[in-house]
Write an enzyme that holds these catalytic residues in place. Structure first.
Site, PDB file in Angstrom:
ATOM      1  N   LYS A  76      31.905   0.691 -32.021  1.00  0.00           N
ATOM      2  CA  LYS A  76      32.469   1.667 -32.968  1.00  0.00           C
ATOM      3  C   LYS A  76      33.456   0.947 -33.883  1.00  0.00           C
ATOM      4  O   LYS A  76      34.223   0.092 -33.419  1.00  0.00           O
ATOM      5  CB  LYS A  76      33.176   2.782 -32.171  1.00  0.00           C
ATOM      6  CG  LYS A  76      33.709   3.922 -33.034  1.00  0.00           C
ATOM      7  CD  LYS A  76      34.270   5.052 -32.162  1.00  0.00           C
ATOM      8  CE  LYS A  76      34.797   6.211 -32.986  1.00  0.00           C
ATOM      9  NZ  LYS A  76      35.298   7.325 -32.154  1.00  0.00           N
ATOM     10  N   SER A 151      33.505  11.979 -33.025  1.00  0.00           N
ATOM     11  CA  SER A 151      33.517  11.020 -34.100  1.00  0.00           C
ATOM     12  C   SER A 151      32.681   9.760 -33.849  1.00  0.00           C
ATOM     13  O   SER A 151      32.424   9.005 -34.774  1.00  0.00           O
ATOM     14  CB  SER A 151      34.959  10.597 -34.369  1.00  0.00           C
ATOM     15  OG  SER A 151      35.505   9.942 -33.237  1.00  0.00           O
ATOM     16  N   SER A 175      35.078  12.931 -28.562  1.00  0.00           N
ATOM     17  CA  SER A 175      34.284  12.094 -29.468  1.00  0.00           C
ATOM     18  C   SER A 175      33.280  11.124 -28.846  1.00  0.00           C
ATOM     19  O   SER A 175      32.527  10.485 -29.577  1.00  0.00           O
ATOM     20  CB  SER A 175      35.204  11.304 -30.386  1.00  0.00           C
ATOM     21  OG  SER A 175      35.612  12.126 -31.444  1.00  0.00           O
TER      22      SER A 175
HETATM   23  N1  GLN Z   1      36.657  16.520 -32.824  1.00  0.00           N
HETATM   24  C1  GLN Z   1      37.989  16.230 -32.394  1.00  0.00           C
HETATM   25  C2  GLN Z   1      38.864  15.959 -33.590  1.00  0.00           C
HETATM   26  O1  GLN Z   1      38.392  16.112 -34.644  1.00  0.00           O
HETATM   27  C3  GLN Z   1      37.975  15.078 -31.435  1.00  0.00           C
HETATM   28  C4  GLN Z   1      37.840  13.777 -32.106  1.00  0.00           C
HETATM   29  C5  GLN Z   1      37.920  12.638 -31.150  1.00  0.00           C
HETATM   30  O2  GLN Z   1      37.742  12.812 -29.952  1.00  0.00           O
HETATM   31  N2  GLN Z   1      38.233  11.474 -31.687  1.00  0.00           N
HETATM   32  O3  GLN Z   1      39.995  15.601 -33.480  1.00  0.00           O
END
Ligand code: GLN
Length: 486
Positions: A76, A151, A175
């Site tokens: 990532k 994400s 995410s």
């Molecule tokens: N969807 C959540 C957010 O937008 C979690 C994102 C994540 O786990 N990095 O913050």
């Protein structure tokens, strides 16, 4: 080969039936053929990948290899990677070549894996659909009109579309698990503190946790064996004994007590997801598990609490992007304040700005107690719910995501709807508990459904075992999207 497990690839490499150079070239070819369509990678650097493959082949030849030596892994783009562009999905870092490696990257390098490329992600990991990336959205390989989740959407897509055998991700509120679910692959977020955050670009430091995405629980166990480890440079890194996460995979699960929180099967859950999850639970019964209904009464608070705490921490973490030390700097400005203002206005996208504004507000004088402190107290209640439930059962199961992959653009103009994508995953993050998602069927429009498995602290080996036993008697994890160009 593209459907092989990490174990199988490891054997092929160790017995010299294939070299790391060949394997790396094969996956690079897939990326070349598919990435235009899916946009899963931000950076691919064939030369650097092949250099690592050469080193890996030498390690194997001299008998210094370990299980993952020579295997291509996608990372990532949140992990600082020496000599590689590391953007975190943001224009702000679109010119940032990292001068050092994150701890996770160091560990993969030591294990002799090949970095096959840096994967696309929501900007600064803020999002549930990968649509906030400065580099454009990733497409879900099961249906290119739908989102891959976020994400870590690029990582999940790369594994699902066989552009990498496995990938790294990070999870702050869901995410790793949510994109794994939406792309029909497996992913685990370990107990907070097991994977070092050093060199992992910070979003919300008390929640951020690295973890792997792969095709099966057995593959995830091998990935965790590399990723987990104490690191003095991260103040919340845990001095926990190094474990072999594969050690419990084969244990029968007869007598296992599975708790199903009634709050996870209530309003807001789509019928198609509910059906697939019920089917998986029935399978667990057949394997001899005992199903118990439990209650996590504060479930409803997890999204509001998360969306106070995560933006608060983000507003602080992102203050370092000022256009001075690194990152984007506006070309024109009148004075220092103006330079900050313009650089940050141009460098950050809309969702990141929204979070910085919310975070600054909840931390401001006069509101701090009402929002931030209150949210911290509620976070404790959410964690206590789990402590109570783990007195009654060994693991918790439920849906990973309330719905299957939604369509691109569908929730873009409705941040609240988007935030609900993590309705079932955020609580485990707030409590610091390990959670994973495994594919258990298909819902509407043949889009994948994931089962969420939450374990107690340090129960990674146990939940991997529970997932592996399911994957021994079912074949959902072997299904792959229809990709013609492979
Ligand atoms: N969807 C959540 C957010 O937008 C979690 C994102 C994540 O786990 N990095 O913050």
């Amino acid at each position: 080969m593209f459907n092989s497990s990490l174990n199988q690839l490891s054997t092929l490499l160790a017995t010299k039936q294939v070299s790391s150079i060949e394997l790396t070239r094969d996956f690079l070819r897939n990326i070349k053929n598919l990435n235009k369509e899916y946009n899963a990678f931000i950076t691919v650097n064939e030369e650097m990948s092949l250099d690592q493959a050469r080193i890996a082949d030498a390690m194997i030849a001299s008998g210094e290899g370990s299980p993952l030596t020579g295997i291509p892994i996608a990372h990532k783009d949140i992990f600082c990677t020496k000599g590689w562009l590391t953007t975190c999905g943001s224009k702000m870092l679109s010119n940032f070549i990292s001068p050092y490696d994150a701890h996770v990257i160091e560990l993969f390098n030591k294990a002799g894996t090949v970095n096959i490329g840096k994967t696309n992600m929501d900007e600064f990991a803020m999002g549930s659909s990968n649509e906030t990336s400065f580099y454009g959205p990733v497409k879900n390989p099961w249906d290119i009109l739908s989102v891959p989740g976020g994400s870590s959407g690029g990582s999940a897509c790369a594994v699902a579309a066989r552009m990498a055998p496995a990938a790294t991700g990070t999870d702050t509120g869901g995410s790793i698990r949510q994109p794994a679910s939406l792309c029909g692959v497996s992913g685990i977020k370990p107990t907070y503190g097991l994977v070092s955050r050093y060199g992992m670009i910070a979003f919300a430091s008390s929640l951020d946790q690295g973890g792997p995405i792969a095709k099966s629980a057995a593959d995830l166990a091998l990935m965790l064996n590399v990723m987990v480890g104490f690191d003095a440079r991260d103040s919340t890194s845990l001095q926990y004994e190094n474990e072999d996460y594969t050690r419990e995979l084969k244990r029968p699960i007869e007598g296992l007590r599975i708790g199903l929180p009634k709050e996870y099967f209530a309003e807001g859950l789509s019928d198609d997801v509910s059906r697939a999850v019920d089917g998986a639970v029935a399978e667990y019964s057949k394997l001899g598990a005992k199903i118990i209904e439990v209650s996590l009464p504060n479930t409803k608070l997890s999204i509001p609490v998360y969306y106070v705490l995560a933006p608060a921490e983000a507003s602080s973490n992102l203050s370092r992007f000022d256009g001075v030390r690194y990152g984007h700097r506006s070309e024109e400005y009148n004075n220092l304040d103006d330079m900050y203002l313009k650089s940050r206005s141009q460098g950050f996208g809309a969702e990141v700005k929204r979070r910085i504004l919310i975070g600054t507000y909840v931390l401001s004088h006069g509101y701090y107690d009402a929002y931030y402190i209150k949210a911290q107290k509620l976070r404790r209640l959410i964690a206590q719910d789990f402590t109570e439930v783990f007195k009654q059962c060994d693991v918790i199961m439920g849906p990973t995501s309330p719905s299957v992959a939604f369509s691109l653009g569908e929730k873009n103009n409705d941040p609240l709807q988007m935030y609900l994508s993590d309705a079932y995953t955020a609580a485990a993050s707030l409590a610091g508990l390990p959670g994973m998602s495994i594919p258990v069927g298909f819902g509407k429009k043949n889009r994948p459904v994931g089962l969420h498995i939450i374990g107690n602290y340090f129960a990674e080996a146990k939940i991997l075992n529970i997932a592996h036993q399911f994957q021994q008697v079912t074949d959902w994890h072997t299904k792959m999207p229809d990709i013609k160009k492979l």
